[in-house]
Design a protein around this motif. Structure first.
Motif, short mmCIF file in Angstrom:
data_model
loop_
_atom_site.label_atom_id
_atom_site.label_comp_id
_atom_site.label_asym_id
_atom_site.label_seq_id
_atom_site.Cartn_x
_atom_site.Cartn_y
_atom_site.Cartn_z
N ILE A 62 33.28 67.60 27.16
CA ILE A 62 33.24 69.04 26.86
C ILE A 62 31.94 69.66 27.40
O ILE A 62 31.96 70.72 28.03
N ALA A 63 30.83 68.97 27.18
CA ALA A 63 29.52 69.51 27.58
C ALA A 63 29.39 69.61 29.09
O ALA A 63 28.66 70.45 29.61
N THR A 64 30.08 68.73 29.81
CA THR A 64 29.86 68.65 31.24
C THR A 64 31.00 69.26 32.05
O THR A 64 30.93 69.30 33.27
N GLY A 65 32.06 69.70 31.36
CA GLY A 65 33.16 70.32 32.08
C GLY A 65 34.16 69.33 32.66
O GLY A 65 35.05 69.71 33.40
N LEU A 66 34.00 68.04 32.33
CA LEU A 66 35.02 67.07 32.76
C LEU A 66 36.33 67.38 32.06
O LEU A 66 36.33 67.80 30.91
N PRO A 67 37.46 67.14 32.73
CA PRO A 67 38.74 67.28 32.03
C PRO A 67 38.71 66.41 30.78
O PRO A 67 38.34 65.24 30.85
N SER A 68 39.07 66.96 29.63
CA SER A 68 38.87 66.24 28.37
C SER A 68 39.77 65.01 28.28
O SER A 68 39.54 64.14 27.47
N GLY A 69 40.80 64.95 29.13
CA GLY A 69 41.66 63.77 29.09
C GLY A 69 41.04 62.53 29.71
O GLY A 69 41.50 61.42 29.49
N LEU A 70 39.98 62.70 30.53
CA LEU A 70 39.44 61.54 31.26
C LEU A 70 38.89 60.44 30.34
O LEU A 70 39.23 59.27 30.53
N PRO A 71 38.06 60.77 29.35
CA PRO A 71 37.59 59.69 28.47
C PRO A 71 38.74 59.03 27.71
O PRO A 71 38.76 57.81 27.55
N LEU A 72 39.72 59.81 27.26
CA LEU A 72 40.88 59.25 26.57
C LEU A 72 41.64 58.31 27.48
O LEU A 72 42.14 57.26 27.06
N LEU A 73 41.74 58.69 28.75
CA LEU A 73 42.40 57.86 29.76
C LEU A 73 41.75 56.48 29.80
O LEU A 73 42.45 55.46 29.80
N LEU A 74 40.42 56.45 29.81
CA LEU A 74 39.73 55.17 29.90
C LEU A 74 39.98 54.34 28.65
O LEU A 74 40.15 53.13 28.73
N GLN A 75 40.03 55.00 27.49
CA GLN A 75 40.36 54.27 26.26
C GLN A 75 41.77 53.71 26.34
O GLN A 75 42.04 52.59 25.90
N ALA A 76 42.70 54.51 26.91
CA ALA A 76 44.11 54.12 26.92
C ALA A 76 44.33 52.86 27.76
O ALA A 76 45.16 52.02 27.41
N VAL A 77 43.59 52.71 28.86
CA VAL A 77 43.83 51.55 29.72
C VAL A 77 42.92 50.37 29.37
O VAL A 77 43.15 49.26 29.83
N ALA A 78 41.92 50.62 28.51
CA ALA A 78 40.91 49.58 28.23
C ALA A 78 41.53 48.31 27.66
O ALA A 78 41.13 47.21 28.01
#
Lengths: 191, 191
Positions: A62-78
């Motif tokens: 949110i602070a950096t303007g990244l699409p908010s789904g990106l961190p969730l994406l990494l959790q999903a495939v981890a």
């Protein structure tokens, strides 16, 4: 400038936290920045950050303007087994970058990264601290991190050609087709 | 506004041709635009275009702000045997995007492409009319053109991560190392 709302002051506090977080991530980087330190500097309870943002990587997004789904994406495939990782990564990534909101975030982020060193640093921080470890952790090659960069480059390039350049047939291809053609090349870099 | 120079008028004519060419490529696309038509609209002899720019693809590069090495790159790899193509493509590409002048052109081009539809159209025209045919022509797969897009995406992503995001270790890696790790994945898409 205060906004009207049901809970007066609440949005301003949230915005203030995001502003503090943006500065902290830009100054110290993702790893060295803690929710506790952001809360202290913003003068709020750390629990409020969890309430508002859920986690450090969501707040970073949110602070950096990244699409908010990106961190969730990494959790999903981890947690996936190695055999499924490459294809799931491409599918999950397309799920994020193909959504209208994310597409706009990505355009904004790329535009900023090309023009402003701070935005480039933000993207670098996301790639090196969050994306590369998830990919490189799947690789036994001695040059795992460089290979992870090339996997990330494949993903970034797909978003550029699909959504910025809009080159056909990639712009109109289905996620399944793209994932099926891309996954084998990614697997070569993993264990 | 005329510039001073040893051959008065000459630079203005060259600029005028470039302006005509930029408009023609944007309106009709790369394929449908001829040097003859540009010369006619600019009111000059076609031989003058060859004298100034050498070829249509050089003029396209100049008119659209593409790094001028890119069309030459495609010529350089066009005649190579299939076995050498993938690695030569990556090496030649890095030779272009790693040079200081090209890096700046690419940053400017990406910045424009994200903000202005016409710049995006220019990049799309280069990719679809010039880059993809060179790659897809090496592939016997029924989906050769989509595969060519994914190869192009790998190359575009490498430039983004290396020169915009500057993610390590890709930003500092040598061209040989990058070419050796990238070529096998590209070869999978070729015949």
């Amino acid at each position: 400038m205060k906004r009207a709302g049901r809970r007066p002051g609440a949005p301003a506090t949230r915005d203030a936290i995001v502003a503090v977080a943006r500065r902290a991530f830009a100054t110290h980087g993702y790893e060295a920045t803690t929710l506790r330190a952001i809360a202290r500097e913003a003068g709020v309870d750390p629990a409020l950050l969890i309430h508002y943002f859920g986690s450090k990587d969501r707040l970073f997004a949110i602070a950096t303007g990244l699409p908010s789904g990106l961190p969730l994406l990494l959790q999903a495939v981890a947690g996936l087994p190695d055999a499924d990782f490459a294809e799931a990564l491409v599918r999950a990534y397309l799920g994020v970058v193909d959504s209208d909101r994310s597409r706009n975030s990505i355009l904004a982020l790329v535009r900023s990264a090309v023009s402003h060193e701070q935005a480039a640093a933000t993207l670098r921080e996301f790639v090196t601290a969050q994306l590369l470890p998830v990919i490189a952790g799947r690789s036994d090659h001695p040059d795992a991190r460089l290979r992870a960069c090339l996997v990330a480059a494949q993903l970034v390039g797909i978003a550029m050609l699909r959504h910025v350049v809009r080159a056909e047939p990639l712009a109109s291809a289905g996620p399944d087709e793209i994932a099926a053609l891309t996954a084998p090349g990614i697997k070569r870099h993993l264990r």
